[in-house]
Each structure stands twice: as structure tokens, then as C-alpha cells.
Motif scaffolding. Structure first.
Motif, PDB file in Angstrom:
ATOM      1  N   TRP A  35       0.841  -1.212   0.000  1.00 29.69           N
ATOM      2  CA  TRP A  35       0.000   0.000   0.000  1.00 29.69           C
ATOM      3  C   TRP A  35       0.870   1.255   0.000  1.00 29.69           C
ATOM      4  O   TRP A  35       0.568   2.230  -0.676  1.00 29.69           O
ATOM      5  N   ILE A  36       1.967   1.215   0.765  1.00 33.23           N
ATOM      6  CA  ILE A  36       2.846   2.404   0.794  1.00 33.23           C
ATOM      7  C   ILE A  36       3.414   2.658  -0.614  1.00 33.23           C
ATOM      8  O   ILE A  36       3.468   3.795  -1.083  1.00 33.23           O
ATOM      9  N   GLN A  37       3.801   1.570  -1.279  1.00 26.46           N
ATOM     10  CA  GLN A  37       4.319   1.729  -2.656  1.00 26.46           C
ATOM     11  C   GLN A  37       3.229   2.315  -3.553  1.00 26.46           C
ATOM     12  O   GLN A  37       3.492   3.205  -4.349  1.00 26.46           O
ATOM     13  N   ALA A  71      -2.991   5.278   6.540  1.00 30.22           N
ATOM     14  CA  ALA A  71      -4.002   4.661   5.670  1.00 30.22           C
ATOM     15  C   ALA A  71      -3.519   3.293   5.202  1.00 30.22           C
ATOM     16  O   ALA A  71      -4.292   2.321   5.160  1.00 30.22           O
ATOM     17  N   ALA A  72      -2.214   3.204   4.872  1.00 37.80           N
ATOM     18  CA  ALA A  72      -1.657   1.919   4.431  1.00 37.80           C
ATOM     19  C   ALA A  72      -1.743   0.889   5.549  1.00 37.80           C
ATOM     20  O   ALA A  72      -2.101  -0.273   5.321  1.00 37.80           O
ATOM     21  N   SER A 117      -4.275  -2.413   5.492  1.00 32.84           N
ATOM     22  CA  SER A 117      -3.668  -3.741   5.644  1.00 32.84           C
ATOM     23  C   SER A 117      -4.302  -4.491   6.802  1.00 32.84           C
ATOM     24  O   SER A 117      -4.569  -5.692   6.712  1.00 32.84           O
ATOM     25  N   GLN A 118      -4.536  -3.793   7.904  1.00 33.72           N
ATOM     26  CA  GLN A 118      -5.184  -4.440   9.049  1.00 33.72           C
ATOM     27  C   GLN A 118      -6.598  -4.884   8.682  1.00 33.72           C
ATOM     28  O   GLN A 118      -7.008  -6.001   9.003  1.00 33.72           O
ATOM     29  N   CYS A 119      -7.329  -4.013   7.986  1.00 32.74           N
ATOM     30  CA  CYS A 119      -8.706  -4.351   7.597  1.00 32.74           C
ATOM     31  C   CYS A 119      -8.699  -5.536   6.630  1.00 32.74           C
ATOM     32  O   CYS A 119      -9.574  -6.403   6.697  1.00 32.74           O
TER      33      CYS A 119
END
Ligand SMILES: Nc1ncnc2c1ncn2[C@@H]1O[C@H](COP(=O)(O)OP(=O)(O)OP(=O)(O)O)[C@@H](O)[C@H]1O
Ligand SMILES: [Mg+2]
Length: 353
Positions: free
Chosen positions: A205-207, A278-279, A283-285
Motif C-alpha cells: 500500500w505504501i508503494q 491509511a496503508a 492492511s489491518q482491515c
């Protein structure tokens, strides 16, 4: 779980509210003080039975000040309808699911929701407590036994701390250490498993959001890794007696976030902090959805405000692809949302759709 219909009565500036919602992305648009954050607060209340703004229940009541109610018609992954209600009166807060009284722990499990709001830069910038609670939210929803281990740990910690403060005998103090060590090792293990499971998604997600850097997330347990917690407690006992507090254990854990091998604290920009959170949340969700088969609700308050348009678009498109339900507040309609999700205009405690 998705909220199909949101209802509220006498909640802050909303006298009466009845809102049909989209099962995917919902956007609340309006000026300052229109009531956008209050709508997110209602949804948060349906999960935690409290506000994220630190308000006490009395402050959530509208001008009549005698009671407030939030109610949701929900739909689970199999399409079965349920109802959730949170009501505050002079007698306190009452929680219901399908008309039956439930505990706050049961409410927490019904309709998991997490919020990202401007104050959450604390998670990156301030002390380890914020990072621990951000991570623990995900750990708990993936593995509900986390809460039971946490309660055991908290109880034993409280007892040991009290004995330390009273400078009681080492024999009395050490009597709590096996319980503290056993529950503490469980907490540490569950946190590690969760971080390990989400690490690849956080990086991807960060990428996707920032497109650069190599990010790492290291958990230090709260005691020296080469020792067991039982040994660490024993070794630390005389110092703990001096200080009057337990100085090792998962309540002292720290999540270290590094980008290109340097700590991100006080280094990354406001926008980067937001996209990092947000990333982590997405990811947790994703992990909760994968393990539980139910996707938490994501709430974003004023979150896109400080992001340049291309970053806003990336975040919104991540939410459009998110299989669960999400709620976003903004001052203006978001172009990327024109053809997807539902938009609501909020004005002085009234909602048009
Ligand atoms: N208990 C209450 N009873 C009545 N009105 C209240 C109560 N608590 C807050 N308000 C009012 O609600 C309004 C704030 O609503 P909210 O924070 O939801 O606005 P917002 O749309 O998120 O605004 P912003 O864009 O500035 O964040 C304020 O005008 C405030 O005075
Ligand atoms: Mg607001």
C-alpha cells in the motif's frame, strides 16, 4: 457487517436522522460545523459506545440534553439483517443487538470500525502508546483471545504495581510474575503474528500511495529479546521496587517504523504520515477480512484535506476497491467518486441525498 440504515435521535446537532447508506463508499460533504464529523461519530459509537473526540455521553446529547440514541440496521456477510442500538439516558448507556441487551465487548465485535482523523498524526509522532493501541485494534479483531490475555495481563500488572508502590516483600511481588509473564508472552506473540501477516500489504500500500522507499516495522516487545518475560521480571525486580512500577512487559512495547532504515518520527511530511496510517489501516482491515470473513468499516474524517490531488485520488481509489464499507468527509464533492458510492450533503444537522 455493513450499515444499511443509520438512525439517530437528539445526537449533538441532529434532532432526528434516518439515512439509507451505500454498502461501499459514502461521502459526507458540507461546510464547517455542518455535522459531518458528528455522522462519523454516530457510526463509531455503534462500535465503541463512545465518541472518538473524548466527549462524555452528556456532551453528545442535543439541546434537550436528556437522552440520545443511535441505531443501525445492518447486514452481515450472508445478507442477514440485524439491528444495533446505543442509547444514553439518565440511567447510563444501554447497548442492544436485535433488541437484546449486549455488553460493550459484544458491541465491539458486532460492527468493527476504525477512524483516521487529523489528530491521528499522534500515532506517528508521539509516544509508543498510540502505536500500540493502533496495532492492538487489528490484533484484537483478528484474534479475539487477545482481549482475554490483555485483561489477565492488566489485572496482574495492577496488582504487582500496587505491591511495588507499597514496597511489599519480594515474595508477595513475585507471586504475580508467572501470571504476568504468561499473559504477557501471549500478547507479544499475537502482536508479532499480526505485524508479520500485515507487513507485505503495508509495504505494497505504501508503494501504491507514495511509490518510494523501503519501509520496515519492528516491534520491540517491552523487554530484552534474549530473555523470557519471566526472567526479565525477575531481573528487573529490585529496580521496579525502587521505581514503584513494572518497567518490563508488553505495556512497554514499541513499534518502530523506519523508512530507508531511518526512523520516520519527525522526518516524514504530514501527507506521508496520513498515507502511512491509511496503508497500515487498509492492511489491518484486509487481514481482518481475510481471517474473519467480515470487513471492518473505515471512517476518514477530513483526511484527504492535506493531500495533493493525485494522493487523494490514490486513497479514494483504494477505498473504492475496498470490499467493506467506508465513510469519508470532505468540504467538496470528490470527482473520483462521481460514478461510485453515495454522496450526502450535510447542512446544519440535516442531510440531503
Ligand atoms: N451537544 C450538542 N448539541 C448541539 N449542537 C452541538 C453539540 N455538540 C456539537 N454541536 C455543534 O455541532 C457542530 C459541529 O459539528 P461537526 O463537528 O460534526 O461539524 P463538521 O461538519 O465536521 O465541521 P468541520 O468541517 O469544521 O470539521 C458545531 O456547530 C457544534 O456547535
Ligand atoms: Mg469535522
Amino acid at each position: 457487517m455493513r450499515i444499511v440504515q443509520l438512525k439517530a435521535d437528539n445526537f449533538r446537532l441532529f434532532d432526528q436522522l434516518s439515512l439509507p447508506l451505500s454498502g461501499r463508499l459514502n461521502l459526507f460533504v458540507g461546510e464547517n460545523a455542518a455535522g459531518k464529523t458528528t455522522l462519523l461519530e454516530m457510526i463509531y459509537c455503534l462500535n465503541r459506545a463512545r465518541s472518538f473526540r473524548g466527549s462524555v455521553p452528556t456532551e453528545l446529547a442535543g439541546p434537550a440534553r436528556k437522552q440520545w440514541t443511535v441505531f443501525a440496521a445492518t447486514e452481515d456477510a450472508e445478507g442477514v439483517r440485524h439491528s444495533l442500538g446505543v442509547q444514553w439516558t439518565a440511567d447510563g448507556v444501554a447497548l442492544r443487538c436485535n433488541g437484546n441487551p449486549i455488553s460493550s465487548l459484544e458491541l465491539l465485535q458486532q460492527c468493527p470500525a476504525q477512524i483516521l482523523e487529523p489528530g491521528m498524526h499522534r500515532v506517528v509522532l508521539e509516544g509508543p502508546t498510540y502505536r500500540r493501541s493502533f496495532i492492538d485494534w487489528g490484533v484484537f479483531h483478528v484474534e479475539h483471545s487477545f482481549m482475554f490475555a490483555w485483561r489477565r495481563y492488566r489485572r496482574a500488572l495492577k496488582q504487582r504495581n500496587q505491591l511495588l508502590r507499597l514496597r511489599r516483600s519480594e515474595q508477595e511481588i513475585s507471586a504475580w510474575e508467572p501470571e504476568l509473564a504468561e499473559s504477557g508472552e501471549i500478547l507479544d506473540q499475537l502482536r508479532r503474528q499480526h505485524l508479520q501477516s500485515i507487513a507485505p500489504a503495508v509495504n505494497s500500500w505504501i508503494q501504491a500511495f507514495l511509490g518510494e522507499g523501503q519501509w520496515t516495522f519492528d516491534l520491540s516487545s517491552g523487554w530484552k529479546s534474549e530473555s523470557s518475560l519471566r526472567n526479565a521480571l525477575q531481573q528487573q525486580r529490585s529496580r521496579d521496587i525502587e521505581l514503584g512500577a513494572t518497567t518490563v512487559g508488553p505495556h512497554r512495547a514499541e513499534l518502530k517504523i523506519r523508512a530507508d532504515e531511518r526512523s520516520v518520527r519527525n522526518r516524514i511530511s504530514r501527507g506521508q504520515q496520513k498515507l502511512l496510517l491509511a496503508a497500515m489501516l487498509l492492511s489491518q482491515c484486509g487481514e481482518i477480512g481475510r481471517v474473519r470473513g467480515a470487513w471492518p468499516i473505515i471512517l476518514l474524517d477530513d483526511f484527504t484535506a492535506e493531500l495533493a490531488p493525485r494522493y487523494q485520488d490514490r486513497l479514494i481509489s483504494a477505498l473504492l476497491d475496498y470490499p467493506g464499507q467506508s465513510f469519508v468527509t470532505a468540504f467538496e464533492p470528490i470527482p473520483a467518486l462521481d460514478s461510485a458510492g453515495a454522496m450526502f450533503h450535510v447542512e446544519h444537522g440535516k442531510v440531503r441525498y
